[in-house]
Design a protein around this motif. Sequence first.
Motif, mmCIF file in Angstrom:
data_model
loop_
_atom_site.group_PDB
_atom_site.id
_atom_site.type_symbol
_atom_site.label_atom_id
_atom_site.label_comp_id
_atom_site.label_asym_id
_atom_site.label_seq_id
_atom_site.Cartn_x
_atom_site.Cartn_y
_atom_site.Cartn_z
ATOM 1 N N HIS A 1 0.855 -1.190 0.000
ATOM 2 C CA HIS A 1 0.000 0.000 0.000
ATOM 3 C C HIS A 1 0.891 1.239 0.000
ATOM 4 N N THR A 2 0.694 2.097 -1.021
ATOM 5 C CA THR A 2 1.468 3.328 -1.117
ATOM 6 C C THR A 2 0.559 4.532 -0.944
ATOM 7 N N HIS B 1 4.540 -9.295 -10.061
ATOM 8 C CA HIS B 1 3.756 -8.233 -9.433
ATOM 9 C C HIS B 1 3.059 -7.388 -10.502
ATOM 10 N N GLU B 2 2.097 -6.610 -10.046
ATOM 11 C CA GLU B 2 1.456 -5.611 -10.890
ATOM 12 C C GLU B 2 0.741 -4.595 -10.022
ATOM 13 N N ILE B 3 0.478 -3.444 -10.614
ATOM 14 C CA ILE B 3 -0.261 -2.411 -9.898
ATOM 15 C C ILE B 3 -1.724 -2.831 -9.835
ATOM 16 N N GLY C 1 -0.653 -0.816 -4.661
ATOM 17 C CA GLY C 1 -1.800 0.055 -4.841
ATOM 18 C C GLY C 1 -1.794 1.234 -3.908
ATOM 19 N N TYR C 2 -2.854 2.013 -4.003
ATOM 20 C CA TYR C 2 -3.029 3.206 -3.171
ATOM 21 C C TYR C 2 -4.523 3.456 -3.003
ATOM 22 N N ASN D 1 3.659 7.065 -6.310
ATOM 23 C CA ASN D 1 4.459 6.179 -5.456
ATOM 24 C C ASN D 1 4.287 4.714 -5.861
ATOM 25 N N ALA D 2 3.073 4.337 -6.256
ATOM 26 C CA ALA D 2 2.825 2.955 -6.699
ATOM 27 C C ALA D 2 3.635 2.658 -7.957
#
Length: 146
Positions: free
Chosen positions: A36-37, A61-63, A77-78, A42-43
Motif C-alpha cells: 500500500h502506497t 507483481h502488478e499495480i 496500490g493506493y 508512489n505505486a
Amino acid sequence: MSRVDFYILSEGNNVDRFACAIATKAWASGNRVHIHTQSDENATKFDDLLWIYKDISFVPHEIFNGNTHDDTPVTIGYGGHFPKSSQVMINLGPDIPEFTSSFDRVVEIVGGTESNKQLARQRYRQYKEAEYEIHDHKIENLTEHD
C-alpha cells in the motif's frame, strides 16, 4: 486480529529497498502480498523498483487497479483499493488504511528520520488502541542479501 510488525530502520537505510526484501520473502513463503502506497506516483515508482530490485530474480507483481488477476502474488496500490485474496500488507503510506483488518499480517517500515518515527508512533498508538498484536524489530544495517 491482525499481527502488525514494525521494522525500525537505522538512519541511512532505504525504506523502499527493505520493503522489496520483505515482499520477496513473504511471497517466497507462499503469501500473497499487497504493498500500500500513498499515491499513484508512489505505486508506479515502487512497481519500477520491483523490476530492478534484484537482477538475478523476479518478483511477479502488478499495480492493483480493481481488475488485477486474483493469482497475482504481489500487488501495489493506493487509496481504498486492495485485493481481497492477499494475506500480507506492507504499508508505505503515512496513515493506517481502513481495510487493514482484512490482512493476516501488516508490515510497517519506519525510516530513520525523526518525522518518520513520529508518524510511526501515531500509527503504533492507533494499532494498540484497536488491540492489534504488535511486534517491533530494530534493523541496524541492511546488506544486499536483505
